[in-house]
Design an enzyme around this catalytic site. Structure first.
Site, mmCIF file in Angstrom:
data_model
loop_
_atom_site.group_PDB
_atom_site.id
_atom_site.type_symbol
_atom_site.label_atom_id
_atom_site.label_comp_id
_atom_site.label_asym_id
_atom_site.label_seq_id
_atom_site.Cartn_x
_atom_site.Cartn_y
_atom_site.Cartn_z
ATOM 1 N N ILE A 28 -3.922 56.120 62.097
ATOM 2 C CA ILE A 28 -4.151 54.552 62.158
ATOM 3 C C ILE A 28 -3.606 54.290 63.468
ATOM 4 C CG2 ILE A 28 -3.445 52.463 61.318
ATOM 5 C CD1 ILE A 28 -3.707 53.945 58.343
ATOM 6 N N ASP A 65 12.449 59.600 66.473
ATOM 7 C CA ASP A 65 12.405 59.418 64.868
ATOM 8 C C ASP A 65 12.823 58.154 64.438
ATOM 9 O OD1 ASP A 65 12.981 59.574 62.061
ATOM 10 O OD2 ASP A 65 14.036 61.469 62.310
ATOM 11 N N VAL A 66 12.047 57.320 64.076
ATOM 12 C CA VAL A 66 12.328 56.006 63.662
ATOM 13 C C VAL A 66 13.389 55.741 62.522
ATOM 14 C CG1 VAL A 66 9.904 54.873 64.385
ATOM 15 C CG2 VAL A 66 10.321 55.619 61.761
ATOM 16 N N TYR A 157 7.622 56.587 47.871
ATOM 17 C CA TYR A 157 6.860 55.787 48.931
ATOM 18 C C TYR A 157 6.530 54.490 48.429
ATOM 19 C CZ TYR A 157 2.464 55.306 51.945
ATOM 20 O OH TYR A 157 1.702 54.947 52.887
ATOM 21 N N LYS A 161 7.454 50.910 50.497
ATOM 22 C CA LYS A 161 6.770 50.184 50.745
ATOM 23 C C LYS A 161 6.589 48.762 50.178
ATOM 24 C CE LYS A 161 4.161 52.645 53.666
ATOM 25 N NZ LYS A 161 3.995 52.536 55.422
ATOM 26 N N THR A 192 -7.570 59.686 57.354
ATOM 27 C CA THR A 192 -6.528 60.250 58.254
ATOM 28 C C THR A 192 -6.045 61.491 57.531
ATOM 29 O OG1 THR A 192 -4.514 59.278 57.604
ATOM 30 C CG2 THR A 192 -5.779 57.897 58.898
HETATM 31 N N1 LIG Z 1 -4.039 57.023 55.576
HETATM 32 C C1 LIG Z 1 -3.706 56.144 54.296
HETATM 33 O O1 LIG Z 1 -4.460 56.527 53.593
HETATM 34 C C2 LIG Z 1 -2.915 55.094 54.327
HETATM 35 C C3 LIG Z 1 -2.785 54.078 53.553
HETATM 36 C C4 LIG Z 1 -2.085 53.028 53.291
HETATM 37 C C5 LIG Z 1 -1.040 53.010 54.530
HETATM 38 N N2 LIG Z 1 -0.837 53.868 55.199
HETATM 39 C C6 LIG Z 1 0.121 53.625 56.129
HETATM 40 O O2 LIG Z 1 -0.342 53.760 57.633
HETATM 41 C C7 LIG Z 1 0.492 54.155 58.511
HETATM 42 C C8 LIG Z 1 -0.165 55.380 59.278
HETATM 43 O O3 LIG Z 1 -0.708 56.295 58.405
HETATM 44 P P1 LIG Z 1 -1.600 57.466 58.856
HETATM 45 O O4 LIG Z 1 -2.486 57.749 57.802
HETATM 46 O O5 LIG Z 1 -2.317 57.284 60.387
HETATM 47 O O6 LIG Z 1 -0.620 58.853 58.747
HETATM 48 P P2 LIG Z 1 -0.550 59.982 59.915
HETATM 49 O O7 LIG Z 1 -1.954 60.348 60.138
HETATM 50 O O8 LIG Z 1 0.316 60.685 59.193
HETATM 51 O O9 LIG Z 1 0.289 59.388 61.277
HETATM 52 C C9 LIG Z 1 1.546 59.143 60.799
HETATM 53 C C10 LIG Z 1 2.172 58.794 62.213
HETATM 54 O O10 LIG Z 1 3.536 58.414 61.990
HETATM 55 C C11 LIG Z 1 4.160 59.356 62.884
HETATM 56 N N3 LIG Z 1 5.497 59.467 62.305
HETATM 57 C C12 LIG Z 1 5.721 60.058 60.949
HETATM 58 N N4 LIG Z 1 7.001 60.105 60.912
HETATM 59 C C13 LIG Z 1 7.790 59.503 61.778
HETATM 60 C C14 LIG Z 1 9.072 59.549 62.319
HETATM 61 N N5 LIG Z 1 10.096 59.787 61.464
HETATM 62 N N6 LIG Z 1 9.246 58.705 63.492
HETATM 63 C C15 LIG Z 1 8.525 58.242 64.189
HETATM 64 N N7 LIG Z 1 6.979 58.497 63.875
HETATM 65 C C16 LIG Z 1 6.826 59.070 62.761
HETATM 66 C C17 LIG Z 1 3.601 60.541 63.057
HETATM 67 O O11 LIG Z 1 3.836 61.345 64.200
HETATM 68 P P3 LIG Z 1 4.783 62.558 64.256
HETATM 69 O O12 LIG Z 1 4.565 63.238 62.788
HETATM 70 O O13 LIG Z 1 4.813 63.530 65.289
HETATM 71 O O14 LIG Z 1 6.137 61.874 64.140
HETATM 72 C C18 LIG Z 1 2.106 59.663 63.326
HETATM 73 O O15 LIG Z 1 1.921 59.482 64.595
HETATM 74 C C19 LIG Z 1 1.802 54.699 57.545
HETATM 75 O O16 LIG Z 1 2.963 53.658 57.559
HETATM 76 C C20 LIG Z 1 1.254 54.923 56.406
HETATM 77 O O17 LIG Z 1 2.078 54.825 55.220
HETATM 78 C C21 LIG Z 1 -1.785 54.931 55.550
#
Ligand SMILES: NC(=O)c1ccc[n+]([C@@H]2O[C@H](COP(=O)([O-])OP(=O)(O)OC[C@H]3O[C@@H](n4cnc5c(N)ncnc54)[C@H](OP(=O)(O)O)[C@@H]3O)[C@@H](O)[C@H]2O)c1
Length: 253
Positions: A28, A65-66, A157, A161, A192
């Site tokens: 995302i 790392d956030v 989680y 959230k 994703t």
């Molecule tokens: N995909 C879904 O179905 C879904 C649904 C609802 C909400 N969300 C939310 O949407 C957001 C993005 O999700 P996504 O599906 O795109 O996930 P993703 O593909 O796993 O990407 C997560 C991103 O966050 C970064 N990240 C992870 N841990 C981190 C840390 N400690 N510090 C800094 N950056 C960090 C990752 O990079 P690195 O691993 O390199 O750090 C990556 O760029 C998240 O907040 C997730 O909870 C996702």
């Protein structure tokens, strides 16, 4: 880390608005980076793995790392040094995963999931908000439908959230006197790597999942990016604050 692609002076002289988007290296976050680039923003992004980050089209990339407050403070200072401003903060970094509630299990995954998803948002908001412009600054937190409902094997989680949403509502009131808006975007399943991992854990296919969604499919990352762009840029979003905007194909309806 040799990841800054423009010289500071060039960046500072740019008159474009600046968005700090966490976790813009894939999923995302990468879609939000792309959309904001098309919308004409200058973009800073961060992640923990340099391999993905290096491929990002963001203008400034930094490893962070956030969940680490010192890394967050240092990263924000680097962004300000490069661009001289931050207009919009998008807290997108997130970490999914089930955490066992068996008494014999360790507490490690609980703490890590809360640290990244909740404390990461708190740190970014706390240290970026003083730099946001009064009257036009925006904060957009990517939460989840799991900010609004519970799932038994994802207690950490869901807690994180739900916490992000509670924080969003409270912080919107804190920043309202400065006319800065704070909102949460709550996606359902988005196509994703995170969703792929979850399907593997559950042993289900895309089709198994899609029949549970009234509109019959995954949310695409670009659809989340479109809503984020609206909240950041559209005059129509000026009076929206403290809200949870759900994008889930009707699952929670
Ligand atoms: N995909 C879904 O179905 C879904 C649904 C609802 C909400 N969300 C939310 O949407 C957001 C993005 O999700 P996504 O599906 O795109 O996930 P993703 O593909 O796993 O990407 C997560 C991103 O966050 C970064 N990240 C992870 N841990 C981190 C840390 N400690 N510090 C800094 N950056 C960090 C990752 O990079 P690195 O691993 O390199 O750090 C990556 O760029 C998240 O907040 C997730 O909870 C996702």
């Amino acid at each position: 880390m040799k990841i800054a692609e423009m010289k500071s002076a060039e960046m500072k002289s740019a008159e474009k608005k600046v968005a700090l988007i966490t976790g813009g290296s894939r999923g995302i976050g990468a879609a939000i980076v792309k959309r904001f680039k098309e919308d004409g923003w200058m973009i800073a992004t961060c992640a923990t793995h340099e391999s993905h980050l290096d491929r990002s089209i963001a203008d400034f990339k930094f490893k962070c790392d956030v969940a680490d407050v010192h890394a967050v403070q240092s990263g924000i200072n680097q962004v300000l040094k490069c661009f001289g401003r931050i207009d919009v903060l998008i807290n997108n970094s997130g970490l999914a995963g089930s955490n066992s509630m068996e008494a014999s299990s360790t507490d490690e995954s609980w703490h890590r999931i809360i640290d990244v998803n909740l404390h990461g948002v708190y740190y970014m908001c706390k240290y970026v908000s003083p730099h946001l412009p009064d009257g036009s600054g925006k904060i957009i937190n990517i939460a989840s439908v799991l900010a609004l409902k519970g799932v038994p094997d994802q207690t950490a989680y869901c807690a994180a959230k739900h916490g992000v949403l509670g924080f969003t509502r409270a912080f919107s009131g804190y920043l309202a006197p400065r006319k800065i808006t704070v909102n949460a975007v709550c996606p359902g399943w988005v196509r994703t790597e995170m969703a792929q991992g979850r399907m593997q854990d559950l042993g289900i296919t895309e089709k198994d999942f899609e029949v549970t969604v009234p509109l019959g499919r995954f949310v695409e990352p670009e659809e989340v990016a479109d809503v984020v762009s609206y909240l950041a840029s559209s005059p129509g979003s000026a009076m929206i604050t403290g809200q949870a905007i759900t994008i889930d194909g009707g699952t929670l309806a």
